[in-house]
Design a protein around this motif. Structure first.
Motif, PDB file in Angstrom:
ATOM      1  N   GLY A  27       0.735  -1.064  -0.075  1.00 57.38           N
ATOM      2  CA  GLY A  27      -0.182  -0.059  -0.065  1.00 57.38           C
ATOM      3  C   GLY A  27       0.932   1.269   0.022  1.00 57.38           C
ATOM      4  O   GLY A  27       2.013   1.259   0.446  1.00 57.38           O
ATOM      5  N   ILE A  28       0.462   2.334  -0.245  1.00 59.13           N
ATOM      6  CA  ILE A  28       1.083   3.491  -0.271  1.00 59.13           C
ATOM      7  C   ILE A  28       0.327   4.801   0.548  1.00 59.13           C
ATOM      8  O   ILE A  28      -0.877   4.830   0.363  1.00 59.13           O
ATOM      9  N   GLU A  29       0.899   5.596   1.244  1.00 57.12           N
ATOM     10  CA  GLU A  29       0.389   6.629   1.909  1.00 57.12           C
ATOM     11  C   GLU A  29       0.142   7.790   1.004  1.00 57.12           C
ATOM     12  O   GLU A  29       1.252   8.422   0.667  1.00 57.12           O
ATOM     13  N   LEU A  30      -1.091   8.195   0.618  1.00 56.37           N
ATOM     14  CA  LEU A  30      -1.086   9.387  -0.263  1.00 56.37           C
ATOM     15  C   LEU A  30      -2.345  10.344   0.362  1.00 56.37           C
ATOM     16  O   LEU A  30      -2.820  10.078   1.322  1.00 56.37           O
ATOM     17  N   TYR A  31      -2.269  11.530  -0.080  1.00 56.02           N
ATOM     18  CA  TYR A  31      -3.100  12.681   0.244  1.00 56.02           C
ATOM     19  C   TYR A  31      -4.196  13.059  -0.875  1.00 56.02           C
ATOM     20  O   TYR A  31      -4.253  12.171  -1.942  1.00 56.02           O
ATOM     21  N   GLY A  32      -5.430  13.435  -0.362  1.00 53.45           N
ATOM     22  CA  GLY A  32      -6.574  13.465  -1.261  1.00 53.45           C
ATOM     23  C   GLY A  32      -6.318  14.031  -2.653  1.00 53.45           C
ATOM     24  O   GLY A  32      -6.724  13.285  -3.692  1.00 53.45           O
ATOM     25  N   THR A  33      -5.604  15.091  -2.844  1.00 51.52           N
ATOM     26  CA  THR A  33      -5.260  15.677  -4.153  1.00 51.52           C
ATOM     27  C   THR A  33      -4.434  14.653  -5.060  1.00 51.52           C
ATOM     28  O   THR A  33      -4.614  14.554  -6.073  1.00 51.52           O
ATOM     29  N   GLU A  34      -3.502  13.882  -4.360  1.00 55.54           N
ATOM     30  CA  GLU A  34      -2.745  12.765  -5.150  1.00 55.54           C
ATOM     31  C   GLU A  34      -3.454  11.944  -5.693  1.00 55.54           C
ATOM     32  O   GLU A  34      -3.246  11.293  -6.816  1.00 55.54           O
ATOM     33  N   ILE A  35      -4.551  11.222  -4.932  1.00 57.28           N
ATOM     34  CA  ILE A  35      -5.366  10.268  -5.284  1.00 57.28           C
ATOM     35  C   ILE A  35      -6.190  10.931  -6.451  1.00 57.28           C
ATOM     36  O   ILE A  35      -6.257   9.994  -7.480  1.00 57.28           O
ATOM     37  N   LYS A  36      -6.628  11.938  -6.519  1.00 53.74           N
ATOM     38  CA  LYS A  36      -7.363  12.548  -7.849  1.00 53.74           C
ATOM     39  C   LYS A  36      -6.544  12.859  -8.720  1.00 53.74           C
ATOM     40  O   LYS A  36      -7.020  12.336 -10.155  1.00 53.74           O
ATOM     41  N   LYS A 112      -6.954  -1.417  -6.451  1.00 55.39           N
ATOM     42  CA  LYS A 112      -7.553  -2.451  -6.005  1.00 55.39           C
ATOM     43  C   LYS A 112      -8.562  -2.205  -5.046  1.00 55.39           C
ATOM     44  O   LYS A 112      -8.553  -1.613  -4.061  1.00 55.39           O
ATOM     45  N   GLY A 113      -9.598  -2.138  -5.764  1.00 57.39           N
ATOM     46  CA  GLY A 113     -10.912  -1.674  -5.154  1.00 57.39           C
ATOM     47  C   GLY A 113     -10.835  -0.227  -5.191  1.00 57.39           C
ATOM     48  O   GLY A 113     -10.694   0.484  -6.275  1.00 57.39           O
ATOM     49  N   SER A 114     -11.122   0.304  -4.124  1.00 55.02           N
ATOM     50  CA  SER A 114     -10.711   2.023  -4.141  1.00 55.02           C
ATOM     51  C   SER A 114      -9.360   2.341  -3.595  1.00 55.02           C
ATOM     52  O   SER A 114      -9.066   3.396  -3.373  1.00 55.02           O
ATOM     53  N   ARG A 115      -8.458   1.470  -3.210  1.00 51.28           N
ATOM     54  CA  ARG A 115      -6.955   1.700  -2.563  1.00 51.28           C
ATOM     55  C   ARG A 115      -6.038   1.523  -3.711  1.00 51.28           C
ATOM     56  O   ARG A 115      -6.021   0.919  -4.691  1.00 51.28           O
ATOM     57  N   VAL A 116      -5.086   2.411  -3.597  1.00 55.45           N
ATOM     58  CA  VAL A 116      -3.866   2.361  -4.474  1.00 55.45           C
ATOM     59  C   VAL A 116      -2.906   1.467  -3.968  1.00 55.45           C
ATOM     60  O   VAL A 116      -2.415   1.658  -2.671  1.00 55.45           O
ATOM     61  N   LYS A 117      -2.535   0.724  -4.870  1.00 47.04           N
ATOM     62  CA  LYS A 117      -1.206  -0.295  -4.520  1.00 47.04           C
ATOM     63  C   LYS A 117      -0.264  -0.167  -5.456  1.00 47.04           C
ATOM     64  O   LYS A 117      -0.237   0.310  -6.470  1.00 47.04           O
ATOM     65  N   VAL A 118       1.020  -0.631  -4.897  1.00 50.99           N
ATOM     66  CA  VAL A 118       2.334  -0.351  -5.610  1.00 50.99           C
ATOM     67  C   VAL A 118       2.697  -1.788  -5.756  1.00 50.99           C
ATOM     68  O   VAL A 118       2.754  -2.308  -4.721  1.00 50.99           O
ATOM     69  N   GLN A 119       3.177  -2.198  -6.931  1.00 51.10           N
ATOM     70  CA  GLN A 119       3.664  -3.612  -6.989  1.00 51.10           C
ATOM     71  C   GLN A 119       5.430  -3.294  -7.065  1.00 51.10           C
ATOM     72  O   GLN A 119       6.006  -2.548  -7.981  1.00 51.10           O
ATOM     73  N   LEU A 120       6.029  -3.838  -6.181  1.00 51.30           N
ATOM     74  CA  LEU A 120       7.425  -3.642  -5.748  1.00 51.30           C
ATOM     75  C   LEU A 120       8.322  -4.843  -6.575  1.00 51.30           C
ATOM     76  O   LEU A 120       7.670  -5.829  -6.324  1.00 51.30           O
ATOM     77  N   GLY A 121       9.377  -4.591  -6.936  1.00 49.71           N
ATOM     78  CA  GLY A 121      10.376  -5.722  -7.604  1.00 49.71           C
ATOM     79  C   GLY A 121      11.434  -5.528  -6.846  1.00 49.71           C
ATOM     80  O   GLY A 121      12.139  -4.632  -6.688  1.00 49.71           O
ATOM     81  N   VAL A 122      11.970  -6.721  -6.655  1.00 51.20           N
ATOM     82  CA  VAL A 122      13.310  -7.021  -5.926  1.00 51.20           C
ATOM     83  C   VAL A 122      14.022  -7.371  -7.421  1.00 51.20           C
ATOM     84  O   VAL A 122      13.902  -8.442  -7.824  1.00 51.20           O
ATOM     85  N   CYS A 123      14.912  -6.448  -7.397  1.00 53.71           N
ATOM     86  CA  CYS A 123      15.419  -6.688  -9.037  1.00 53.71           C
ATOM     87  C   CYS A 123      17.055  -6.537  -8.748  1.00 53.71           C
ATOM     88  O   CYS A 123      17.609  -5.882  -8.083  1.00 53.71           O
ATOM     89  N   ARG A 124      17.739  -7.072  -9.829  1.00 50.38           N
ATOM     90  CA  ARG A 124      19.218  -6.973 -10.063  1.00 50.38           C
ATOM     91  C   ARG A 124      19.556  -6.425 -11.342  1.00 50.38           C
ATOM     92  O   ARG A 124      18.608  -6.759 -12.402  1.00 50.38           O
ATOM     93  N   GLY A 125      20.235  -5.623 -11.414  1.00 52.24           N
ATOM     94  CA  GLY A 125      20.482  -4.882 -12.786  1.00 52.24           C
ATOM     95  C   GLY A 125      21.345  -5.647 -13.862  1.00 52.24           C
ATOM     96  O   GLY A 125      21.981  -6.695 -13.473  1.00 52.24           O
ATOM     97  N   LYS A 126      20.841  -5.198 -14.922  1.00 54.74           N
ATOM     98  CA  LYS A 126      21.399  -5.732 -16.272  1.00 54.74           C
ATOM     99  C   LYS A 126      22.553  -5.338 -16.784  1.00 54.74           C
ATOM    100  O   LYS A 126      22.771  -4.041 -16.533  1.00 54.74           O
TER     101      LYS A 126
END
Length: 153
Positions: A27-36, A112-126
């Motif tokens: 999940g991510i912590e956002l303010y109202g204008t950011e959601i809009k 996801k529904g009414s909530r904003v989610k972030v998909q994080l990736g554990v990444c290794r550089g190419k």
């Protein structure tokens, strides 16, 4: 992702520059204008990365454009935004980044529904030759699809 999700943006550059070893949802912590503003699709994940400060995880470099009608309530477009994860998950990811030389990159942002989610990736550089190999494989695949499409006419 399930059927009640709506993808806002994906980080295509991350898939070009990194091997994604593992992904997880936060999940991510956002303010109202950011959601809009996110609902309007004015988000850029291109140069975003995640860091751990004082046992909390933050996403840095994510640009959310100011909401047009937000006037005094708009926040800084590049501010650090806290990610909502369990303490155990944060410590595990922090250990991976420090010991194995991996990095945490936001791959996509979605509702996801009414909530904003972030998909994080554990990444290794190419390396450069990995990027060239991926581009060559993509070109071969595109050419074969084009050939079979023309052959079926």
């Amino acid at each position: 992702m399930s059927e009640n999700t709506k993808t806002v943006t994906t980080n295509k550059k991350a898939f070009h520059d990194y091997f994604v070893e593992e992904s997880l949802e936060a999940g991510i912590e956002l303010y109202g204008t950011e959601i809009k503003s996110i609902r309007q699709g004015t988000v850029n994940l291109k140069d975003a990365w995640c860091s751990v400060d004082d046992g909390e995880m933050f996403v840095n470099g994510m640009h959310i454009a100011p909401y047009e009608m937000g006037n005094i309530f708009n926040r800084d477009p590049y501010r650090k935004r806290r990610l909502l994860l369990h303490k155990r998950e944060i410590m595990r990811l922090f250990g991976l980044t420090k010991q194995q030389g991996l990095t945490l990159i936001p791959l996509s942002l979605y509702f996801k529904g009414s909530r904003v989610k972030v998909q994080l990736g554990v990444c290794r550089g190419k390396k450069l030759y990995d990027k060239r190999a991926d581009l060559a494989a993509k070109a071969v695949k595109r050419d074969t699809e084009r050939y079979f499409k023309d052959a079926n006419r």
